[in-house]
Scaffold this motif. Structure first.
Motif, PDB file in Angstrom:
ATOM      1  N   GLU A  98       0.805  -1.225   0.000  1.00 52.66           N
ATOM      2  CA  GLU A  98       0.000   0.000   0.000  1.00 52.66           C
ATOM      3  C   GLU A  98       0.837   1.273   0.000  1.00 52.66           C
ATOM      4  O   GLU A  98       0.320   2.360  -0.236  1.00 52.66           O
ATOM      5  N   GLN A  99       2.124   1.154   0.325  1.00 52.19           N
ATOM      6  CA  GLN A  99       2.992   2.328   0.321  1.00 52.19           C
ATOM      7  C   GLN A  99       4.338   1.950  -0.304  1.00 52.19           C
ATOM      8  O   GLN A  99       4.724   0.773  -0.327  1.00 52.19           O
ATOM      9  N   SER A 100       5.046   2.964  -0.747  1.00 47.72           N
ATOM     10  CA  SER A 100       6.402   2.740  -1.244  1.00 47.72           C
ATOM     11  C   SER A 100       7.341   2.551  -0.058  1.00 47.72           C
ATOM     12  O   SER A 100       7.009   2.880   1.086  1.00 47.72           O
ATOM     13  N   SER A 103       7.932   5.790   1.669  1.00 41.37           N
ATOM     14  CA  SER A 103       6.780   6.229   2.469  1.00 41.37           C
ATOM     15  C   SER A 103       6.690   5.453   3.774  1.00 41.37           C
ATOM     16  O   SER A 103       6.329   6.012   4.821  1.00 41.37           O
ATOM     17  N   TRP A 104       7.032   4.166   3.704  1.00 41.50           N
ATOM     18  CA  TRP A 104       6.973   3.363   4.933  1.00 41.50           C
ATOM     19  C   TRP A 104       8.001   3.831   5.950  1.00 41.50           C
ATOM     20  O   TRP A 104       7.788   3.714   7.169  1.00 41.50           O
ATOM     21  N   SER A 107       6.224   6.545   7.672  1.00 43.35           N
ATOM     22  CA  SER A 107       5.103   6.014   8.457  1.00 43.35           C
ATOM     23  C   SER A 107       5.597   5.292   9.700  1.00 43.35           C
ATOM     24  O   SER A 107       4.992   5.393  10.771  1.00 43.35           O
TER      25      SER A 107
END
Length: 590
Positions: A98-100, A103-104, A107
């Motif tokens: 759900e994320q690159s 991005s993780w 997060s």
């Protein structure tokens, strides 16, 4: 003629370039056929030979199994009371696709303070699953209420985050029987390699019954087949395989006796073992200091771990740890002496203030008792009496009877966190310690000191055999193992007259000797022996072993309190509380 000459010359000039072009054409055609042939062969290999493999791999890329955890089986005591169960809890899952990766990283930094998990640990779990994986990865179990509220409010900031309700292990009695029950944690990399059928995040037993009976308790995980596209997004649900809950395991433990044993031990370093003298069923097995297995149902904080480690080896199961048994071992020396034929149950010996052996004085316990027999030697715990018995019978005979009673590797409840006792012969001492056997070794062995070690569980088994008429029981914790071939008591071949005088001596210890506290009228008549074992540079260990009631024995008890001093001072009061609970609950059952 000129024309003819001109024709021939022209023909030569024309044919030469055609021949060169032909060779080049043939070469190019050969190379073309070679390339086409190679491609054809490779195509045939991919389609005909490796086709099924690639089709399966493509299908796996298209279809994903979403694991569904199975509820772990309950653990019950002998009456069906819950010792380990499940309760509904919230877990955090992240779906990597759900994320690159970048991005993780961000997060994970925002999730870390909410979940109280380092960002690096979150990223490592995502990395193990693969950042393009459609499978959700469990990051945290047993989510706190505050964390749940915070994440619910910020859900839109964390694409791929999912909060799921699932069963969490729960030990309703806290640290009760922790060394028996053990604890669980997520399968390690080593576990996953050893068990390819395990799913990532699977909970497995790491100690005690949780580990011993893990294959029955864990159940079978289910899963949901989903179809995903090239980006890993879910397209369709293709089917559901429901999980199968684990089996319930019933133990031989009596919760009331276990609670009494642990309360009386009061988290001191030591152990208590209580056995059914007829079957060998373990009714209580306590070890201190202890721990709360509920800590391992979630992530342990640094503070909790430090507090746990501040205790002295809380994971050591001291009920399975070898200790010098002190005077509680004199029953073995007495049986070895009488069964050797060197003595009879009626034999008497002169006792002394000390005996001299090779220039070394070995002292009496208190003052000389004059001429006494086995009954009074046990009642008043005469050391010099048993020195003489041990020297006459010999160390091999004492070791042989100690092993017949189960000292060593015969007593095995298959729990981790402990070991077994030892009672070496002269030959074994030379092999193990590269030292010869001395007369002083025999003297020390005779009163349960020196190289002799027994576990509290082994000690309880010795006294169970004396109580039940000379049958060695096999201690066990699983209720379905009672009265089976593997746990059936074994006849030891002790003469009834030998057992009778030993039992009378143990009864006298309670009626007249160091365990008189047990004769306060609050319980039926019992029998037993106190012990005080020397510990170099420290206060002595306190011991007691016995059985009750005397006329119709039901249970055997062994107690060790490290650095507790005299057995009558620290160990007997614990046994007293256990007897009170046993007779109280037995009366209530009637």
């Amino acid at each position: 003629m000129a024309t003819g000459l001109s024709f021939v010359t022209k023909s030569r000039f024309i044919n030469a370039p055609l021949t060169q072009r032909s060779h080049r054409a043939i070469g190019l055609m050969g190379m073309t056929f070679l390339l086409i042939g190679s491609c054809g062969l490779r195509l045939a290999q991919l389609q005909l030979i490796e086709g099924p493999t690639h089709r399966e791999r493509a299908e796996q890329n298209r279809v994903v199994l979403m694991p569904m955890p199975a509820d772990r089986g309950n653990i019950l005591d002998r009456s069906g009371a819950l010792l380990a169960a499940n309760r509904l809890a919230r877990s955090i899952y992240l779906r990597p696709c759900e994320q690159s990766k970048a991005s993780w990283v961000e997060s994970a930094k925002r999730l870390a303070p909410i979940l109280k998990i380092p960002a690096e640990e979150i990223l490592e779990k995502l990395k193990q699953a693969g950042f393009r994986s459609a499978l959700p990865v469990r990051i945290s179990r047993d989510l706190s209420l505050n964390a749940f509220i915070t994440l619910a409010e910020q859900a839109t900031h964390f694409p791929g985050l999912e909060i799921r309700g699932e069963a969490s292990r729960y030990y309703p009695n806290g640290n009760l029987a922790a060394h028996v029950l053990g604890y669980i944690s997520e399968a390690t990399e080593k576990d996953l390699k050893a068990h390819p059928d395990y799913s990532m995040g699977m909970l497995v037993g790491q100690m005690g019954i949780e580990r011993l009976a893990n294959s029955k308790l864990q159940g079978v995980w289910g899963g949901q087949l989903i179809e995903v596209d090239a980006t890993g997004r879910q397209l369709n649900s293709l089917g559901l395989k429901p999980p199968i809950s684990g089996q319930a395991i019933r133990l031989t433990l009596d919760s009331d006796l276990q609670k009494t044993a642990e309360k009386a031990l009061a988290n001191r370093r030591g152990a208590v073992a209580v056995l059914d003298v007829k079957t060998g069923a373990v009714l209580a097995l306590a070890s201190g200091p202890t721990f709360d297995p509920n800590l391992f149902t979630r992530r342990i904080t640094k503070q909790e771990w430090q507090q746990l480690q501040s205790q002295e080896n809380p994971f050591l199961n001291r009920a399975l740890q070898g200790y010098p048994p002190g005077s509680t071992f004199k029953v073995v020396t007495a049986i070895a002496g009488i069964q050797s034929g060197k003595f009879s149950p009626d034999s008497t010996l002169m006792t002394y203030a000390a005996i001299n052996l090779g220039g070394h004085l070995f002292h009496e316990h208190g003052q000389s008792q004059g001429v006494i027999g086995f009954r009074d030697a046990l009642a008043f715990s005469s050391n010099t009496f048993f020195y003489q018995v041990g020297l006459a019978a010999g160390p091999e005979a004492i070791a042989q009877w100690g092993q017949k009673f189960g000292i060593g590797d015969l007593i095995n409840v298959r729990l981790s966190g402990g070991s077994h006792g030892m009672i070496p012969t002269p030959a074994q001492k030379e092999k193990l310690f590269k030292e010869p056997w001395y007369g002083g070794d025999t003297v020390s062995m005779s009163i349960g000191q020196g190289l002799v070690q027994t576990t509290p569980l082994e000690l309880a088994a010795i006294y169970a055999a004396i109580a039940n008429g000379g049958w060695r029981v096999q201690p066990h914790l699983l209720a379905d193992e009672s009265q089976t071939a593997s746990t059936r008591p074994k006849k030891m071949g002790i003469n009834p007259g030998t057992l009778a005088v030993i039992r009378q001596g143990l009864k006298a210890v309670v009626a007249e000797g160091t365990a008189r506290q047990l004769s306060d009228g609050s319980i039926p008549p019992t029998a037993g022996k106190t012990g005080t074992a020397e510990v170099l540079g420290q206060k002595d260990n306190a011991l007691f072993a016995g059985f009750a009631p005397f006329n119709n024995p039901k249970i055997a008890v062994a107690v060790v309190v490290e650095n507790g001093g005299f057995g009558a001072e620290s160990a007997v009061p614990i046994a007293h509380q256990i007897y009170k609970t046993y007779f109280k609950t037995a009366k209530a059952r009637r």
